[in-house]
Design a protein around this motif. Structure first.
Motif, PDB file in Angstrom:
ATOM      1  N   LYS A  88      71.927  -4.931 -51.093  1.00 18.31           N
ATOM      2  CA  LYS A  88      71.054  -4.261 -52.051  1.00 18.31           C
ATOM      3  C   LYS A  88      71.354  -2.765 -52.004  1.00 18.31           C
ATOM      4  O   LYS A  88      71.670  -2.226 -50.958  1.00 18.31           O
ATOM      5  CB  LYS A  88      69.586  -4.523 -51.718  1.00 18.31           C
ATOM      6  N   CYS A  89      71.189  -2.104 -53.137  1.00 22.82           N
ATOM      7  CA  CYS A  89      71.693  -0.741 -53.299  1.00 22.82           C
ATOM      8  C   CYS A  89      70.548   0.274 -53.216  1.00 22.82           C
ATOM      9  O   CYS A  89      69.652   0.299 -54.076  1.00 22.82           O
ATOM     10  CB  CYS A  89      72.382  -0.658 -54.670  1.00 22.82           C
ATOM     11  N   PHE A  90      70.565   1.122 -52.167  1.00 25.39           N
ATOM     12  CA  PHE A  90      69.560   2.159 -51.976  1.00 25.39           C
ATOM     13  C   PHE A  90      70.226   3.527 -51.885  1.00 25.39           C
ATOM     14  O   PHE A  90      71.315   3.657 -51.329  1.00 25.39           O
ATOM     15  CB  PHE A  90      68.766   1.922 -50.682  1.00 25.39           C
ATOM     16  N   ALA A  91      69.537   4.537 -52.416  1.00 22.25           N
ATOM     17  CA  ALA A  91      70.022   5.915 -52.303  1.00 22.25           C
ATOM     18  C   ALA A  91      68.829   6.848 -52.155  1.00 22.25           C
ATOM     19  O   ALA A  91      67.740   6.578 -52.687  1.00 22.25           O
ATOM     20  CB  ALA A  91      70.854   6.309 -53.517  1.00 22.25           C
ATOM     21  N   THR A  92      69.030   7.933 -51.436  1.00 18.55           N
ATOM     22  CA  THR A  92      67.982   8.938 -51.252  1.00 18.55           C
ATOM     23  C   THR A  92      68.349  10.189 -52.043  1.00 18.55           C
ATOM     24  O   THR A  92      69.456  10.720 -51.915  1.00 18.55           O
ATOM     25  CB  THR A  92      67.809   9.282 -49.763  1.00 18.55           C
ATOM     26  N   PHE A  93      67.413  10.644 -52.883  1.00 22.47           N
ATOM     27  CA  PHE A  93      67.620  11.837 -53.705  1.00 22.47           C
ATOM     28  C   PHE A  93      66.509  12.840 -53.415  1.00 22.47           C
ATOM     29  O   PHE A  93      65.372  12.452 -53.101  1.00 22.47           O
ATOM     30  CB  PHE A  93      67.572  11.495 -55.200  1.00 22.47           C
ATOM     31  N   ASN A  94      66.821  14.106 -53.568  1.00 21.94           N
ATOM     32  CA  ASN A  94      65.781  15.117 -53.540  1.00 21.94           C
ATOM     33  C   ASN A  94      65.083  15.111 -54.898  1.00 21.94           C
ATOM     34  O   ASN A  94      65.736  15.204 -55.946  1.00 21.94           O
ATOM     35  CB  ASN A  94      66.354  16.503 -53.249  1.00 21.94           C
ATOM     36  N   VAL A  95      63.759  14.966 -54.889  1.00 19.97           N
ATOM     37  CA  VAL A  95      62.995  14.825 -56.126  1.00 19.97           C
ATOM     38  C   VAL A  95      62.025  15.996 -56.256  1.00 19.97           C
ATOM     39  O   VAL A  95      61.318  16.352 -55.300  1.00 19.97           O
ATOM     40  CB  VAL A  95      62.220  13.490 -56.138  1.00 19.97           C
ATOM     41  N   THR A  96      62.009  16.581 -57.446  1.00 21.95           N
ATOM     42  CA  THR A  96      61.096  17.683 -57.736  1.00 21.95           C
ATOM     43  C   THR A  96      60.181  17.287 -58.879  1.00 21.95           C
ATOM     44  O   THR A  96      60.644  16.878 -59.950  1.00 21.95           O
ATOM     45  CB  THR A  96      61.866  18.959 -58.120  1.00 21.95           C
ATOM     46  N   ALA A  97      58.876  17.366 -58.628  1.00 27.00           N
ATOM     47  CA  ALA A  97      57.879  17.042 -59.660  1.00 27.00           C
ATOM     48  C   ALA A  97      56.559  17.672 -59.268  1.00 27.00           C
ATOM     49  O   ALA A  97      56.242  17.797 -58.075  1.00 27.00           O
ATOM     50  CB  ALA A  97      57.717  15.534 -59.805  1.00 27.00           C
ATOM     51  N   ASN A  98      55.789  18.072 -60.270  1.00 26.57           N
ATOM     52  CA  ASN A  98      54.457  18.641 -60.040  1.00 26.57           C
ATOM     53  C   ASN A  98      54.504  19.828 -59.066  1.00 26.57           C
ATOM     54  O   ASN A  98      53.598  20.021 -58.248  1.00 26.57           O
ATOM     55  CB  ASN A  98      53.503  17.564 -59.496  1.00 26.57           C
ATOM     56  N   GLY A  99      55.573  20.605 -59.135  1.00 25.14           N
ATOM     57  CA  GLY A  99      55.688  21.774 -58.299  1.00 25.14           C
ATOM     58  C   GLY A  99      56.027  21.490 -56.847  1.00 25.14           C
ATOM     59  O   GLY A  99      56.013  22.399 -56.015  1.00 25.14           O
ATOM     60  N   LYS A 100      56.342  20.245 -56.531  1.00 22.49           N
ATOM     61  CA  LYS A 100      56.677  19.866 -55.164  1.00 22.49           C
ATOM     62  C   LYS A 100      58.075  19.264 -55.121  1.00 22.49           C
ATOM     63  O   LYS A 100      58.563  18.722 -56.109  1.00 22.49           O
ATOM     64  CB  LYS A 100      55.668  18.851 -54.623  1.00 22.49           C
ATOM     65  N   SER A 101      58.702  19.353 -53.957  1.00 19.28           N
ATOM     66  CA  SER A 101      60.043  18.808 -53.789  1.00 19.28           C
ATOM     67  C   SER A 101      60.118  18.088 -52.450  1.00 19.28           C
ATOM     68  O   SER A 101      59.635  18.593 -51.431  1.00 19.28           O
ATOM     69  CB  SER A 101      61.085  19.931 -53.846  1.00 19.28           C
ATOM     70  N   ALA A 102      60.738  16.890 -52.457  1.00 16.31           N
ATOM     71  CA  ALA A 102      60.859  16.107 -51.222  1.00 16.31           C
ATOM     72  C   ALA A 102      61.913  15.037 -51.429  1.00 16.31           C
ATOM     73  O   ALA A 102      62.170  14.607 -52.560  1.00 16.31           O
ATOM     74  CB  ALA A 102      59.520  15.468 -50.855  1.00 16.31           C
ATOM     75  N   PRO A 103      62.553  14.574 -50.346  1.00 16.07           N
ATOM     76  CA  PRO A 103      63.497  13.452 -50.468  1.00 16.07           C
ATOM     77  C   PRO A 103      62.744  12.151 -50.719  1.00 16.07           C
ATOM     78  O   PRO A 103      61.675  11.917 -50.142  1.00 16.07           O
ATOM     79  CB  PRO A 103      64.202  13.440 -49.107  1.00 16.07           C
ATOM     80  N   MET A 104      63.294  11.323 -51.584  1.00 14.98           N
ATOM     81  CA  MET A 104      62.708  10.018 -51.878  1.00 14.98           C
ATOM     82  C   MET A 104      63.811   8.964 -51.862  1.00 14.98           C
ATOM     83  O   MET A 104      64.895   9.171 -52.400  1.00 14.98           O
ATOM     84  CB  MET A 104      62.012  10.015 -53.247  1.00 14.98           C
ATOM     85  N   LYS A 105      63.507   7.838 -51.249  1.00 15.15           N
ATOM     86  CA  LYS A 105      64.443   6.726 -51.171  1.00 15.15           C
ATOM     87  C   LYS A 105      64.145   5.736 -52.287  1.00 15.15           C
ATOM     88  O   LYS A 105      63.021   5.268 -52.425  1.00 15.15           O
ATOM     89  CB  LYS A 105      64.336   6.035 -49.813  1.00 15.15           C
ATOM     90  N   PHE A 106      65.188   5.426 -53.102  1.00 15.58           N
ATOM     91  CA  PHE A 106      65.034   4.535 -54.242  1.00 15.58           C
ATOM     92  C   PHE A 106      65.949   3.320 -54.115  1.00 15.58           C
ATOM     93  O   PHE A 106      67.083   3.429 -53.627  1.00 15.58           O
ATOM     94  CB  PHE A 106      65.391   5.253 -55.546  1.00 15.58           C
ATOM     95  N   LEU A 107      65.453   2.199 -54.584  1.00 14.94           N
ATOM     96  CA  LEU A 107      66.311   1.062 -54.871  1.00 14.94           C
ATOM     97  C   LEU A 107      66.999   1.338 -56.198  1.00 14.94           C
ATOM     98  O   LEU A 107      66.335   1.630 -57.202  1.00 14.94           O
ATOM     99  CB  LEU A 107      65.482  -0.223 -54.963  1.00 14.94           C
ATOM    100  N   ILE A 108      68.332   1.303 -56.233  1.00 17.40           N
ATOM    101  CA  ILE A 108      69.080   1.466 -57.482  1.00 17.40           C
ATOM    102  C   ILE A 108      69.173   0.089 -58.114  1.00 17.40           C
ATOM    103  O   ILE A 108      69.908  -0.777 -57.659  1.00 17.40           O
ATOM    104  CB  ILE A 108      70.486   2.045 -57.225  1.00 17.40           C
TER     105      ILE A 108
END
Length: 420
Positions: free
Chosen positions: A199-219
């Protein structure tokens, strides 16, 4: 010894019962579940795919069968057959019943687990492939795409190749890693992959609502919507005040509901999106699933289709390169209905779901209504893709629709409305 053991809904199976039955777990033998080029000196092959409802659909032969059609699902690791045409016989090797549990509130479903099967497409063969065959058609792929779709092909198909998905040309370029031209990597922005159970997972830095943090997603190329977010993980992405509670889709164990919201602006891995549609599944529909790999959510094909996507499973990399659809708007169905085919492969449509509070519900449309005409055009003359474009048209557009209900004709008129 080969014999017919059971007639299923839409599936007739011939099972070869020699040897031990599979245990349903991963097979440690390195020769199992391997796809390869039939000619080891071939550099690459190009495979055309159908793209319907944001799903990639590919042809495979199974154990010498005629071509069967599979949804390419990077969020799934294995192979699952969900339906066949009536009276079709498929020969499978070594099978026994197993229980499957996934998203949705329903009970676990029964399936047959089979091993040592052979899959093929021109230039590529998969040997000793494990697969599951669902006893009931659990996803209604054929109804929702308007063509016969037989199942899901997961990431195990990709793990020995480097694959470029060109959504604009609707083709896969499947490379033999030995001959892949490394200079092509310069075209892509690259990220690391995690591939548990293919299964395919990737972690991206996500910016929303004035906040930024790494998030792990299933692609997840098998998820037709843009973005799913698990609110239990405390992410930077949260539903807006104008979100609605709606049907989100269908899981292995039934329908899934939750909040749908439009996020004004979001950055994912350095790419920015405006007014993206995000879904927040109700925990009642996902809480029973324990193996979510600590992910924050899923990125679906309505984001992926905006890129040419490089999947390099051997080196655990994913590459993204924006295409001509990158800036195209994100649409939430403004009619409030989901349609499906009356008979897959032939024109003719019925209503599968009606969203509460939608324009369609307010004029009385119901689940099961068969669409006769839309804007004075007979439904049998309209392709499913065209009908979806009409229902996802410009806000404020008036739709005239005739439906057949209980033997009588019902005429309605409603205006497309963006409810979020």
């Amino acid at each position: 010894m080969t014999r017919i053991i059971q007639a299923l809904t839409g599936i007739l199976l011939a099972l070869t019962l020699a040897g031990a039955a599979p245990d349903g777990g991963p097979n440690a033998n390195p020769d199992y579940n391997q796809f390869r080029f039939t000619d080891s000196t071939k550099r690459f092959t190009v495979v055309k795919f159908r793209f319907i409802n944001n799903l990639i659909i590919l042809p495979f032969s199974v154990n010498g069968s005629d071509s069967l059609m599979f949804v390419l699902d990077t969020g799934y690791g294995g192979v699952l057959i969900t339906e066949l045409q009536n009276n079709r016989v498929l020969t499978l090797n070594q099978a026994r019943k197993v229980q499957l549990q996934g998203l949705g509130k329903g009970k676990a479903i029964e399936a047959y687990a089979s091993m040592r099967n052979t899959f093929s497409m021109p230039g590529i063969v998969g040997e000793n492939i494990d697969l599951l065959v669902a006893i009931d058609d659990i996803f209604d792929f054929s109804i929702r795409t308007g063509m016969v779709v037989n199942g899901m092909m997961g990431g195990g198909f990709l793990k020995n190749f480097i694959v470029e998905i060109d959504y604009t040309q609707k083709e896969l370029k499947i490379w033999n890693p030995k001959y892949f031209r490394r200079a092509r990597l310069k075209k892509y922005k690259l990220y690391d992959l995690e591939l548990p159970d293919d299964k395919c997972f990737a972690t991206f830095n996500v910016t929303a609502n004035g906040k930024s943090a790494p998030m792990k997603f299933l692609i997840d190329s098998g998820l037709s919507t843009p973005l799913w977010v698990d609110i239990r993980t405390g992410t930077t992405i949260a539903p807006s005040a104008t979100s609605i509670y709606s049907y989100l889709g269908y899981g292995l164990n039934g329908d899934i509901y939750g909040q749908v919201s439009r996020i004004p602006s979001i950055g994912i891995g350095g790419f920015s999106f405006k007014k993206i549609i995000a879904a927040f599944p109700d925990t009642a529909y996902i809480g029973s699933v324990s193996n979510l790999n600590n992910r924050h959510g899923s990125i679906g094909s309505d984001i992926l289709r905006r890129f040419t996507v490089l999947l390099n499973y051997p080196e655990k990399k994913i590459g993204l390169r924006p295409n001509s659809s990158y800036r195209s708007p994100f649409f939430l169905d403004m009619s409030g209905i989901e349609i499906g085919s009356v008979l897959p492969g032939f024109p003719g449509y019925r209503i599968l779901t009606v969203r509460s509070g939608s324009p369609a519900e307010k004029v009385g449309l119901r689940v099961g209504d068969q669409i006769v005409s839309v804007n004075d055009k007979l439904a049998i003359t309209i392709k499913m893709s065209e009908l979806l474009e009409i229902l996802n048209g410009k806000k404020g557009t008036t739709i005239h629709m005739e439906v057949l209900r209980d033997g009588g004709l019902v005429k309605v008129r409603f205006v497309l409305k963006d409810v979020i």
